[in-house]
Design a protein around this motif. Structure first.
Motif, mmCIF file in Angstrom:
data_model
loop_
_atom_site.group_PDB
_atom_site.id
_atom_site.type_symbol
_atom_site.label_atom_id
_atom_site.label_comp_id
_atom_site.label_asym_id
_atom_site.label_seq_id
_atom_site.Cartn_x
_atom_site.Cartn_y
_atom_site.Cartn_z
ATOM 1 N N PHE A 1 -6.319 13.571 -30.597
ATOM 2 C CA PHE A 1 -5.933 14.309 -31.794
ATOM 3 C C PHE A 1 -6.953 14.232 -32.925
ATOM 4 C CE2 PHE A 1 -0.996 14.093 -31.188
ATOM 5 C CZ PHE A 1 -1.107 15.019 -30.159
ATOM 6 N N ARG A 2 -7.616 13.075 -33.100
ATOM 7 C CA ARG A 2 -8.449 12.846 -34.278
ATOM 8 C C ARG A 2 -9.794 12.263 -33.886
ATOM 9 N NH1 ARG A 2 -3.645 10.816 -34.257
ATOM 10 N NH2 ARG A 2 -1.998 11.604 -35.647
ATOM 11 N N PRO A 3 -10.875 12.710 -34.507
ATOM 12 C CA PRO A 3 -12.176 12.071 -34.242
ATOM 13 C C PRO A 3 -12.118 10.592 -34.617
ATOM 14 C CG PRO A 3 -12.444 14.111 -35.498
ATOM 15 C CD PRO A 3 -10.976 13.809 -35.479
ATOM 16 N N ALA B 1 -14.080 8.427 -36.082
ATOM 17 C CA ALA B 1 -14.480 8.000 -37.422
ATOM 18 C C ALA B 1 -13.394 8.335 -38.440
ATOM 19 C CB ALA B 1 -15.800 8.646 -37.812
ATOM 20 N N MET B 2 -12.768 9.494 -38.290
ATOM 21 C CA MET B 2 -11.661 9.850 -39.171
ATOM 22 C C MET B 2 -10.477 8.924 -38.931
ATOM 23 S SD MET B 2 -10.452 11.765 -41.544
ATOM 24 C CE MET B 2 -11.562 13.188 -41.612
ATOM 25 N N LEU B 3 -10.195 8.614 -37.660
ATOM 26 C CA LEU B 3 -9.082 7.726 -37.344
ATOM 27 C C LEU B 3 -9.316 6.334 -37.913
ATOM 28 C CD1 LEU B 3 -6.407 7.190 -35.938
ATOM 29 C CD2 LEU B 3 -7.664 6.841 -33.791
ATOM 30 N N ALA B 4 -10.544 5.849 -37.853
ATOM 31 C CA ALA B 4 -10.849 4.535 -38.420
ATOM 32 C C ALA B 4 -10.555 4.511 -39.913
ATOM 33 C CB ALA B 4 -12.309 4.179 -38.158
ATOM 34 N N LYS B 5 -10.887 5.602 -40.611
ATOM 35 C CA LYS B 5 -10.623 5.695 -42.049
ATOM 36 C C LYS B 5 -9.117 5.730 -42.323
ATOM 37 C CE LYS B 5 -13.150 6.371 -45.066
ATOM 38 N NZ LYS B 5 -13.750 5.492 -46.101
ATOM 39 N N ILE B 6 -8.384 6.519 -41.543
ATOM 40 C CA ILE B 6 -6.931 6.603 -41.713
ATOM 41 C C ILE B 6 -6.292 5.225 -41.496
ATOM 42 C CG2 ILE B 6 -4.821 7.546 -40.692
ATOM 43 C CD1 ILE B 6 -6.489 10.077 -40.024
ATOM 44 N N ALA B 7 -6.680 4.555 -40.416
ATOM 45 C CA ALA B 7 -6.089 3.254 -40.094
ATOM 46 C C ALA B 7 -6.419 2.218 -41.162
ATOM 47 C CB ALA B 7 -6.580 2.792 -38.725
ATOM 48 N N THR B 8 -7.642 2.240 -41.671
ATOM 49 C CA THR B 8 -7.999 1.318 -42.749
ATOM 50 C C THR B 8 -7.118 1.547 -43.965
ATOM 51 O OG1 THR B 8 -10.299 1.098 -42.045
ATOM 52 C CG2 THR B 8 -9.825 0.658 -44.352
ATOM 53 N N THR B 9 -6.869 2.806 -44.290
ATOM 54 C CA THR B 9 -6.018 3.115 -45.436
ATOM 55 C C THR B 9 -4.630 2.520 -45.259
ATOM 56 O OG1 THR B 9 -7.247 5.162 -45.844
ATOM 57 C CG2 THR B 9 -5.057 4.987 -46.826
ATOM 58 N N LEU C 1 -12.009 7.673 -24.859
ATOM 59 C CA LEU C 1 -11.270 6.550 -25.419
ATOM 60 C C LEU C 1 -12.136 5.293 -25.464
ATOM 61 C CD1 LEU C 1 -8.701 5.165 -26.452
ATOM 62 C CD2 LEU C 1 -8.034 4.817 -24.056
ATOM 63 N N ALA C 2 -12.864 5.024 -24.399
ATOM 64 C CA ALA C 2 -13.723 3.839 -24.377
ATOM 65 C C ALA C 2 -14.768 3.903 -25.487
ATOM 66 C CB ALA C 2 -14.392 3.711 -23.009
ATOM 67 N N GLU C 3 -15.362 5.075 -25.665
ATOM 68 C CA GLU C 3 -16.364 5.236 -26.716
ATOM 69 C C GLU C 3 -15.725 5.120 -28.097
ATOM 70 O OE1 GLU C 3 -19.510 8.663 -28.203
ATOM 71 O OE2 GLU C 3 -19.052 8.506 -26.057
ATOM 72 N N ALA C 4 -14.531 5.690 -28.247
ATOM 73 C CA ALA C 4 -13.850 5.649 -29.539
ATOM 74 C C ALA C 4 -13.515 4.220 -29.936
ATOM 75 C CB ALA C 4 -12.591 6.501 -29.487
ATOM 76 N N CYS C 5 -13.027 3.412 -29.003
ATOM 77 C CA CYS C 5 -12.677 2.027 -29.327
ATOM 78 C C CYS C 5 -13.892 1.257 -29.832
ATOM 79 C CB CYS C 5 -12.080 1.333 -28.106
ATOM 80 S SG CYS C 5 -10.407 1.866 -27.674
ATOM 81 N N ALA C 6 -15.009 1.408 -29.148
ATOM 82 C CA ALA C 6 -16.227 0.716 -29.572
ATOM 83 C C ALA C 6 -16.699 1.220 -30.931
ATOM 84 C CB ALA C 6 -17.321 0.897 -28.523
ATOM 85 N N LEU C 7 -16.602 2.518 -31.149
ATOM 86 C CA LEU C 7 -17.073 3.112 -32.395
ATOM 87 C C LEU C 7 -16.185 2.701 -33.570
ATOM 88 C CD1 LEU C 7 -19.008 4.970 -33.843
ATOM 89 C CD2 LEU C 7 -17.689 6.927 -33.022
ATOM 90 N N ILE C 8 -14.875 2.701 -33.379
ATOM 91 C CA ILE C 8 -13.953 2.312 -34.449
ATOM 92 C C ILE C 8 -14.188 0.853 -34.847
ATOM 93 C CG2 ILE C 8 -11.513 1.867 -34.950
ATOM 94 C CD1 ILE C 8 -10.922 4.437 -33.280
ATOM 95 N N HIS D 1 -24.803 7.221 -34.593
ATOM 96 C CA HIS D 1 -24.227 7.024 -33.258
ATOM 97 C C HIS D 1 -24.431 8.313 -32.472
ATOM 98 C CE1 HIS D 1 -21.371 5.744 -30.122
ATOM 99 N NE2 HIS D 1 -20.923 6.992 -30.163
ATOM 100 N N HIS D 2 -25.122 8.185 -31.353
ATOM 101 C CA HIS D 2 -25.368 9.340 -30.491
ATOM 102 C C HIS D 2 -24.804 9.007 -29.104
ATOM 103 C CE1 HIS D 2 -27.786 11.017 -33.671
ATOM 104 N NE2 HIS D 2 -28.520 9.904 -33.717
ATOM 105 N N GLY D 3 -23.502 9.260 -28.962
ATOM 106 C CA GLY D 3 -22.824 8.931 -27.729
ATOM 107 C C GLY D 3 -22.604 10.139 -26.850
ATOM 108 N N THR D 4 -21.843 9.932 -25.806
ATOM 109 C CA THR D 4 -21.537 11.016 -24.876
ATOM 110 C C THR D 4 -20.584 12.033 -25.493
ATOM 111 O OG1 THR D 4 -21.798 9.469 -23.024
ATOM 112 C CG2 THR D 4 -20.601 11.532 -22.585
ATOM 113 N N HIS D 5 -19.641 11.535 -26.292
ATOM 114 C CA HIS D 5 -18.591 12.402 -26.830
ATOM 115 C C HIS D 5 -18.650 12.563 -28.341
ATOM 116 C CE1 HIS D 5 -16.739 12.193 -22.866
ATOM 117 N NE2 HIS D 5 -16.872 10.883 -22.916
ATOM 118 N N HIS D 6 -19.323 11.651 -29.028
ATOM 119 C CA HIS D 6 -19.301 11.661 -30.483
ATOM 120 C C HIS D 6 -20.700 11.459 -31.046
ATOM 121 C CE1 HIS D 6 -14.962 11.492 -30.096
ATOM 122 N NE2 HIS D 6 -15.093 10.431 -29.310
#
Length: 305
Positions: free
Chosen positions: A84-86, A88-96, A141-148, A160-165
């Motif tokens: 649902f959410r990129p 980096a945006m999800l990390a910001k939402i969760a921090t809030t 998901l694996a990339e997102a967890c590491a990035l968050i 960050h220059h990953g496969t998906h993000h």
């Protein structure tokens, strides 16, 4: 014999087919009951049960509102759809939410909606969201967890220059209250998701049902932890169990089976509509009898009113 921590009990209120004030009432009551330690929402944009055109609230927005109206409960979304959410945006939402709650967030995340669930699949076309195949979703998901986690802990901007993000000058400020970051709960039962949990999860959640399959999945997570040199005991085993108001004995049996299987983080799913004082009923009829012997006077209990 290894020490097993006492079970931790929580509730889940799916934010569909209900009003905001109904959920708030349940959470605020639960916040006053120490035996209920955590509370959860889900992450769907449209109902996946009942009236398909009924109400459904966005999980993270609602979680922030509930975080501001509670004081003690740990809280989270079980689990966030990574589709649902990129990240980096999800990390910001969760921090809030972690800041609003004063450091009470448990960060739940998973691959996302099952492609064979038509009421969940329709969310994507209805909200202009892409729906990728399972292999891509798991890899993302694996990339997102590491990035968050990187966003939550790095003090300097990074690319960050990953496969998906692809991120340029990524930086998260403020940081979460909890350091190094909020506990990460990964939900799912597939082998691919369990491999991600072995690397990134502090808690792993699976829906209850077939307890023998649940035990097998837990053993598979142990194996994947061993393959990467991680102690499996570092990952708390969490299970979601549906509550029956009419047959509390069956729910108590499911709780006992889950605890015997090594699950110490129990999430009790409350069906709506929520009866008055349902959090107290859950405590008296499900939680307390599960951590002490059940007397004969409590074997047959009325539905909450």
């Amino acid at each position: 014999m290894p020490h097993r921590p006492p079970p931790s009990f929580g509730i889940m209120t799916a934010p569909m087919q209900v009003d905001y004030h109904d959920i708030l009432r349940v959470w605020r009551e639960a916040d006053t009951i120490p035996a209920i330690e955590h509370a959860w929402l889900f992450d769907h944009l449209m109902p996946i049960g009942g009236d398909p055109d009924g109400p459904a609230y966005e999980g993270w927005t609602l979680l922030a509102a509930l975080a501001a109206r509670t004081r003690r409960l740990r809280l989270g979304v079980m689990v966030t759809s990574n589709r649902f959410r990129p990240p980096a945006m999800l990390a910001k939402i969760a921090t809030t939410v972690d800041v609003v709650s004063g450091g009470r967030l448990d960060f739940g995340i998973g691959v996302g909606s099952r492609p064979d669930h038509p009421l969940a699949r329709r969310e994507y076309e209805a909200h202009d969201l892409p729906f990728h195949d399972s292999a891509q979703a798991v890899s993302s998901l694996a990339e997102a967890c590491a990035l968050i986690k990187r966003l939550w802990t790095k003090e300097k901007p990074f690319d960050h220059h990953g496969t998906h993000h692809q991120l340029t000058g990524a930086f998260a400020n403020p940081k979460p209250v909890q350091r190094p970051h909020p506990p990460i709960l990964i939900g799912g039962r597939s082998s691919a998701t369990l491999r991600i949990a072995a690397e990134h999860a502090d808690l792993w959640n699976i829906p209850g049902g077939d307890i023998e399959d649940v035990v097998r999945r837990s053993a598979l997570l142990d194996r994947y932890c061993g393959e990467i040199g991680r102690d499996p005991a570092e990952i708390t085993r969490s299970i979601h169990l549906p509550v029956s108001y009419e047959r509390p004995g069956s729910t108590r049996d499911a709780i006992t089976g889950a605890i015997d299987a090594g699950f110490t983080h129990l999430v009790l799913g409350l069906p709506s509509p929520y009866p008055a004082h349902v959090a107290r009923w859950v405590t008296d009829e499900l939680i307390n009898p599960s951590v002490r012997p059940v007397t004969s006077s409590r074997r047959h209990t009325p539905r909450p009113t």
